[in-house]
Design a protein around this motif. Sequence first.
Motif, PDB file in Angstrom:
ATOM      1  N   CYS A 101      -9.380  -4.464 -39.952  1.00 43.64           N
ATOM      2  CA  CYS A 101     -10.397  -3.636 -39.295  1.00 43.64           C
ATOM      3  C   CYS A 101     -10.431  -2.271 -39.979  1.00 43.64           C
ATOM      4  N   LEU A 102     -11.535  -1.976 -40.644  1.00 41.56           N
ATOM      5  CA  LEU A 102     -11.646  -0.720 -41.394  1.00 41.56           C
ATOM      6  C   LEU A 102     -11.936   0.480 -40.503  1.00 41.56           C
ATOM      7  N   TYR A 103     -12.471   0.253 -39.320  1.00 40.08           N
ATOM      8  CA  TYR A 103     -12.846   1.350 -38.423  1.00 40.08           C
ATOM      9  C   TYR A 103     -11.822   1.571 -37.309  1.00 40.08           C
ATOM     10  N   CYS A 104     -10.814   0.720 -37.215  1.00 36.86           N
ATOM     11  CA  CYS A 104      -9.810   0.835 -36.156  1.00 36.86           C
ATOM     12  C   CYS A 104      -8.824   1.952 -36.458  1.00 36.86           C
ATOM     13  N   LYS A 105      -8.373   2.595 -35.404  1.00 37.38           N
ATOM     14  CA  LYS A 105      -7.403   3.681 -35.538  1.00 37.38           C
ATOM     15  C   LYS A 105      -6.090   3.319 -34.856  1.00 37.38           C
ATOM     16  N   GLY A 106      -5.784   2.028 -34.814  1.00 34.56           N
ATOM     17  CA  GLY A 106      -4.610   1.552 -34.094  1.00 34.56           C
ATOM     18  C   GLY A 106      -3.300   1.795 -34.824  1.00 34.56           C
ATOM     19  N   ASN A 107      -2.214   1.373 -34.193  1.00 34.98           N
ATOM     20  CA  ASN A 107      -0.862   1.591 -34.712  1.00 34.98           C
ATOM     21  C   ASN A 107      -0.433   0.565 -35.751  1.00 34.98           C
ATOM     22  N   LYS A 108      -1.201  -0.495 -35.931  1.00 32.67           N
ATOM     23  CA  LYS A 108      -0.881  -1.583 -36.869  1.00 32.67           C
ATOM     24  C   LYS A 108       0.460  -2.235 -36.539  1.00 32.67           C
ATOM     25  N   ASP A 109       0.699  -2.405 -35.239  1.00 31.84           N
ATOM     26  CA  ASP A 109       1.912  -3.063 -34.762  1.00 31.84           C
ATOM     27  C   ASP A 109       1.760  -4.568 -34.990  1.00 31.84           C
TER      28      ASP A 109
END
Length: 186
Positions: A101-109
């Motif tokens: 996901c290029l627009y996600c700002k998640g933690n990449k857990d």
Amino acid sequence: MRHSNTTSPKVNAGSMADIAFLLLIFFLVTTTITTDAGISRKLPKDCPPGIDCTNTIHERNILRVILNDEQDILVDEKQILITELKDYAKAFIENNGDASCLYCKGNKDLKSSDNPQKAVISLQTSRETNYELFINVQDELTKAYYELRTSYAKSKFNKSIDLLTNDEMNEIKKAYPFIISEANTK
């Protein structure tokens, strides 16, 4: 003896039906009929006969929200407050565990959802769950999706979500699909 005419006065009842009909029309026109409000959800299409429509979803892509008999909210077996649910849901949906996901700002857990298209929130209730709690949980989950979609609209189109065209709104719905399941998951 004279015969006296003792006839009682008569009332013409021919127009009574007209008056009753006019009163009925008056009350039908002036009365407001209340409609029940509910939760706006689009139900999935029926599965055609003879076809297996079950989906296999990886465990990390399921956020389990359970409402138990004691009116507790359990997220992945951890008890939380209703005020914390929206933030849990947002973090789960936008995690971007597979970095696709290029627009996600998640933690990449790596133990949480891959991306918003694969993130499923499983909402399960018991028989004794309070209906008001169920609605409040639904509201919090809806707020999580709404805030994510609003943020995406601001960053992608530089517009408020209320000012988007239908095509722009469809793009936002594709970016953050509203996936809440009330079915029992295995």
